[in-house]
Design an enzyme around this catalytic site. Structure first.
Site, short mmCIF file in Angstrom:
data_model
loop_
_atom_site.label_atom_id
_atom_site.label_comp_id
_atom_site.label_asym_id
_atom_site.label_seq_id
_atom_site.Cartn_x
_atom_site.Cartn_y
_atom_site.Cartn_z
N SER A 112 0.86 -1.18 0.00
CA SER A 112 0.00 0.00 0.00
C SER A 112 0.90 1.23 0.00
CB SER A 112 -0.87 0.01 1.26
OG SER A 112 -1.51 1.25 1.46
N TYR B 264 -3.22 -0.92 10.16
CA TYR B 264 -3.01 -1.18 8.74
C TYR B 264 -1.65 -0.63 8.30
CZ TYR B 264 -4.04 -1.31 3.72
OH TYR B 264 -4.02 -1.56 2.36
#
Length: 257
Positions: free
Chosen positions: A144, A157
């Site tokens: 990401s 996350y």
């Protein structure tokens, strides 16, 4: 490059029942791969396999936090197809946004267990299968922009994706002697079910928000763009690429570090 870029390749795609994973299953099979879809969303996963054709895709239920299930998923693939060429470790979760002052450690543990530990388990067992068969394989992991930039995603996350980037680098170093490549693909905000549910936004709102903060204008980031980057890393086109994190973010991480 024209033609089928994964012709004859056997692939596992985790989180393949929806979002980037499902789009990758479709793209990879279009390019000649036979894919085992690994997920816990049984109905969705089976539907994806049926829609593509069960001669090209099959579904296997696996909770990535359970190493025995991970090992069995790899065994299923090798027993069914005789080998494993590519792992696309894409399964992941995202927890709600909260202040670090209100951090829920149970949510943190769950996110890390799925996003980081689950990927480590799949890399371990997929690489073992590749080494045993003498396969110069490719392992691709969904990271990401949050793997390198803070403030774009929840704390758990972000932590899991930073850790995953370290795992990719470490695994690429350990597996190079076997001819196995390990890379990451790092998307910006894509309107997948994971992101929409995690942020409690409709797909059009996610896309509007991403486009508003994006560096590259005039195009909307779609799951297909990420799947195409993963295809490159999975294929022999990237034969001398390893230990890298390919950003699919329109330059966001470069101009807004």
């Amino acid at each position: 490059m024209s033609g089928k870029r994964l012709d004859g390749k056997i692939v596992i795609i985790t989180g393949g029942a929806s979002g980037i994973g499902a789009e990758s299953v479709r793209l990879f099979t279009e390019h000649g791969a036979r894919v085992v879809i690994v997920d816990v969303q049984d109905e969705l996963g089976q539907n994806v396999a049926v829609s593509i054709g069960e001669d090209k895709a099959s579904y296997y239920h696996c909770d990535v936090t359970n190493e025995t299930e991970v090992e069995n998923a790899v065994k299923f693939t090798v027993e069914k197809y005789g080998k494993l060429d590519v792992l696309f470790s894409n399964a992941g979760v995202i927890e709600p946004f909260v202040s670090i002052l209100d951090l829920n450690l149970n949510e943190l543990d769950r996110t890390i267990a799925i996003n980081l530990r689950g990927t480590a388990a799949f890399i371990k067992h997929a690489a073992r299968a590749m080494v045993e068969k003498g396969i110069r394989g490719s392992i691709v992991c969904t990271t990401s922009v949050a793997a390198e930039i803070a403030g774009t995603a929840p704390h758990g996350y972000t932590t899991s994706k930073h850790g995953l980037l370290g795992l990719i680098k470490s695994a690429s170093g350990g597996l190079g002697k076997y001819g196995i490549r390990v890379n990451g693909v790092a998307p910006f905000g894509v309107a997948t079910p994971l992101v929409c549910n995690g942020f409690k936004m409709e797909p059009n709102v996610v896309e509007q928000n991403t486009s508003a903060s994006a560096n590259l204008k005039g195009i909307v980031l779609k799951a297909r763009h990420v799947a195409e980057a993963a295809l490159f890393l999975a294929s022999d086109e990237s034969a001398y690429v390893s230990g890298q994190n390919l950003a699919v973010d329109g330059g966001y991480s470069v101009v807004k570090p």
